[in-house]
Design a protein around this motif. Sequence first.
Motif, PDB file in Angstrom:
ATOM      1  N   TYR A   1     -94.385   9.961 -64.508  1.00 18.77           N
ATOM      2  CA  TYR A   1     -93.264  10.982 -64.379  1.00 18.77           C
ATOM      3  C   TYR A   1     -92.176  10.684 -65.314  1.00 18.77           C
ATOM      4  O   TYR A   1     -91.474  11.593 -65.631  1.00 18.77           O
ATOM      5  N   THR A   2     -92.189   9.544 -66.261  1.00 21.38           N
ATOM      6  CA  THR A   2     -91.203   9.262 -67.324  1.00 21.38           C
ATOM      7  C   THR A   2     -91.732   9.217 -68.577  1.00 21.38           C
ATOM      8  O   THR A   2     -93.036   8.891 -68.718  1.00 21.38           O
TER       9      THR A   2
ATOM     10  N   GLY B   1     -87.073  13.665 -65.740  1.00 24.02           N
ATOM     11  CA  GLY B   1     -87.513  12.629 -64.997  1.00 24.02           C
ATOM     12  C   GLY B   1     -87.087  11.382 -65.092  1.00 24.02           C
ATOM     13  O   GLY B   1     -87.686  10.276 -64.559  1.00 24.02           O
TER      14      GLY B   1
ATOM     15  N   HIS C   1     -89.489  17.078 -61.049  1.00 25.74           N
ATOM     16  CA  HIS C   1     -90.186  16.556 -61.999  1.00 25.74           C
ATOM     17  C   HIS C   1     -90.725  15.329 -61.652  1.00 25.74           C
ATOM     18  O   HIS C   1     -92.030  14.848 -62.059  1.00 25.74           O
TER      19      HIS C   1
ATOM     20  N   THR D   1     -90.871  12.924 -73.272  1.00 26.59           N
ATOM     21  CA  THR D   1     -90.939  14.173 -73.189  1.00 26.59           C
ATOM     22  C   THR D   1     -90.726  14.727 -71.786  1.00 26.59           C
ATOM     23  O   THR D   1     -90.798  15.986 -71.650  1.00 26.59           O
ATOM     24  N   LYS D   2     -90.121  13.911 -70.956  1.00 23.47           N
ATOM     25  CA  LYS D   2     -89.739  14.293 -69.598  1.00 23.47           C
ATOM     26  C   LYS D   2     -88.359  13.889 -69.418  1.00 23.47           C
ATOM     27  O   LYS D   2     -88.124  12.813 -68.637  1.00 23.47           O
TER      28      LYS D   2
END
Length: 800
Positions: free
Chosen positions: A727-728, A735, A764, A731-732
Amino acid sequence: MTSGIWHLEPRQVRRWYEHAVAASFHQPGIRAYLDLQRPQVTRERLREAFDHPRIITEVLRASTTYSGVRQRAARADALRGQLAQARDRCRMTLFLPLILVVLLSWWVADVGVGLPWWVGVGALVTVAGYGGVRELRDAGGRNNLLAQVQTAALFMAQAVRAFDAEMRLMRWATRRLGLVIAPVMQREMTRLLGPDYESLFVARSHEGLIDAGNARYWISTRAEAALQQKLDQMSGGAIAICGPRGVGKSTLLKKACQGILKGHPDRHFHVIVQTPANYRPEEFLLSLFQSVCRNYLALYGRQPRAPFLFRSRARTAHWPRRLYWSSRRWVQLLAGAGLVVLAIQDRVRDLADGAYRSARPAVSGWGADAWEWAVTTWHDYPLLTHGVLGAMGVALMWRADVKSWHSGRPVRRLVRDCHNYLDLLQRIQTVGTSTSLGASGGGLTLGIGRNRGSTSRNFTYPELVWEFRTLLTRISAAEQQDNWKVFIGIDELDRLGSTEQARGFLAEIKAIFDVPRVYFILSVSEDVGAAFIRRGLPARDIIDSSLEDVMVIEPRTLPESRVLLQTRVPGFTDPFVALVHALSGGIPRDLIRYTRKVTEIHRRTGEPALAALARELLWEEAAQALSGFRVLLAHQEGSARSAQTVHDLHTLVSLIRSADPTGANPEVEQRIIHLAHMAHHPPHADSADPADELGQRWEEFSCHLHFIGTLLEVFARRNYAARKAAYTGPTKPHGDLQRLAEARLEMTVSPHSARKILEQFRTHWALRPAIIPPATQLPAPPVSGLRPDTHVTVPGSRTL
């Protein structure tokens, strides 16, 4: 250990390699994981891993000194092989053993009874002659004797080589090999533990938490470099440091005043004072004035003078030392001046020559010869002698340091004036004179008397400001000669209360801020910093005209928090850093506070897992928040209307405190999340207006619970490492774990904005929405009049 690679290495290497592996188990970083008693990581498992040919080859090749040690060990092994071959070629005879027995017997007899030397020599010659004739009479005996001599020589050489190789292997294994094994063993433990490696609490030392104010734990930040750049572009004035409480304003102020913002310390004369909440400006300036005087006296090794009635006479003990140093300087000065005059004045030289001739009859021996040589050189080489004497005179006058006598006078006057100012500021002085005249005669007496007295008074505030500015100007001018700067640190200005009080305080003391070459560093609240930032608007206030600049300190980012905590607590891994960073919002004071809580829970429970420690910590935070809001509700008007809510909160607190933190409890966490989603007003409240004070407090409280519930779902679940990796990433951004710290800080500004950040983060991270739990039967506490098996119902759909 058994491995198929040791036949390629010298014989002694394996034993020292195994010794180094066993010694690595006692290193703090390795022992901390072994003490966890995890079945994946044991001494046996690590020994098996380090007996693998791949690991052996990696460790030996990584050691830069192993090649030289290996060559020496290989030579010892080669000699050992040659010795074995030579021993096999030898045939056992009685010739050499008999000679050794004779030598040993003669030595024992000589020690015991003292035999003559010729007895031992005779016995040795007899035995050697008889045995030699029998041994050497054929070719086989002669070859056997030669082989025995060669074997003895190889034995001596092999013993020396083996001892040298053993010593070098021991030094290599104890000093070098452990440094290579430690990171490889850390990597192997990571592999054996799998994803749970960083989710285990294995902090090795907590000294950085105990001695939190120690300067050796201070970490350089971007704010220090920015402040140093601002100071380098100024020749004096006032700079304010603003930021949230606990962000490190006082630490940065101390580092700036003490001159340690750069990599190397700069010498400054500095004074740091605190600002209590009830200071009046004139009292503060009076205290600051006295602090400057005391610190300046301490800089030159002086102490403030005691009152006259209690003054000690011990200061006279310093007179001989002062007389010694002053007389030594005067002697150097006069001797140097005399040599210079002697070099340039002919009459003086003639006077010296006449003195020599008159004193010559009294001088004899080597003194006369030396003086004769000096006079001859004087007359034969005038230019050389004049130059030498002139240079010696100038050198003596230079060592007398006449310039310092003149430059030291302002410092001595400043020291004297600091003593006088302290007397004026601390004590009231009274001087009285009395005059009387009288005459008597014939039983009649006439007298005239007159009394006069004067009493010192306190400085008025304008006089106090003028005297203080004058003293600071003189101090800065004196210290500038040694390239020193003057720093005045005024800490805790944010404790004055409101922003208006801070404005009034700055308006009163701003007159002292424009002293040349004097830097004032102030720590102020965020409101004062915001007022300075708005200086571009048409309305100007006292803050704009008082301060040269404002330095805003931002909370630490996640990488900066990692450096801070891993410096103070070695072994504090990234998941725990992310947890306390989110709870603290990146505020250093709260970072240390929550880290202490984590270590306390670990010592109390003995549980090293991230999920259990995070669950216990966050449940404590939730229970404290619920208890605090219960007290707030109980003190509101019409508290009877919110009695059910107070009771329901009490029930939830009891449920949290009775739950087992070692395992997940979805019911408790769902109740916390569900309660956090009631963002407008508390349950059972008659007023549904969110604009009233209770509604605002409930919004803040429910947002805090929402924050805690989110942290529970992130850190109190299994497979944290896998979920973080999923989740990290670059591009996130929504999150990123830094967003949790931003939400924590945003709660102090707007709970609604903080909720939006949390909802984006939950989306996210694919966190589940809150589910209303069913009603739960909880055993009621024993109350008089009720049976012990009485139960109370906690309706989840209405209350929690």
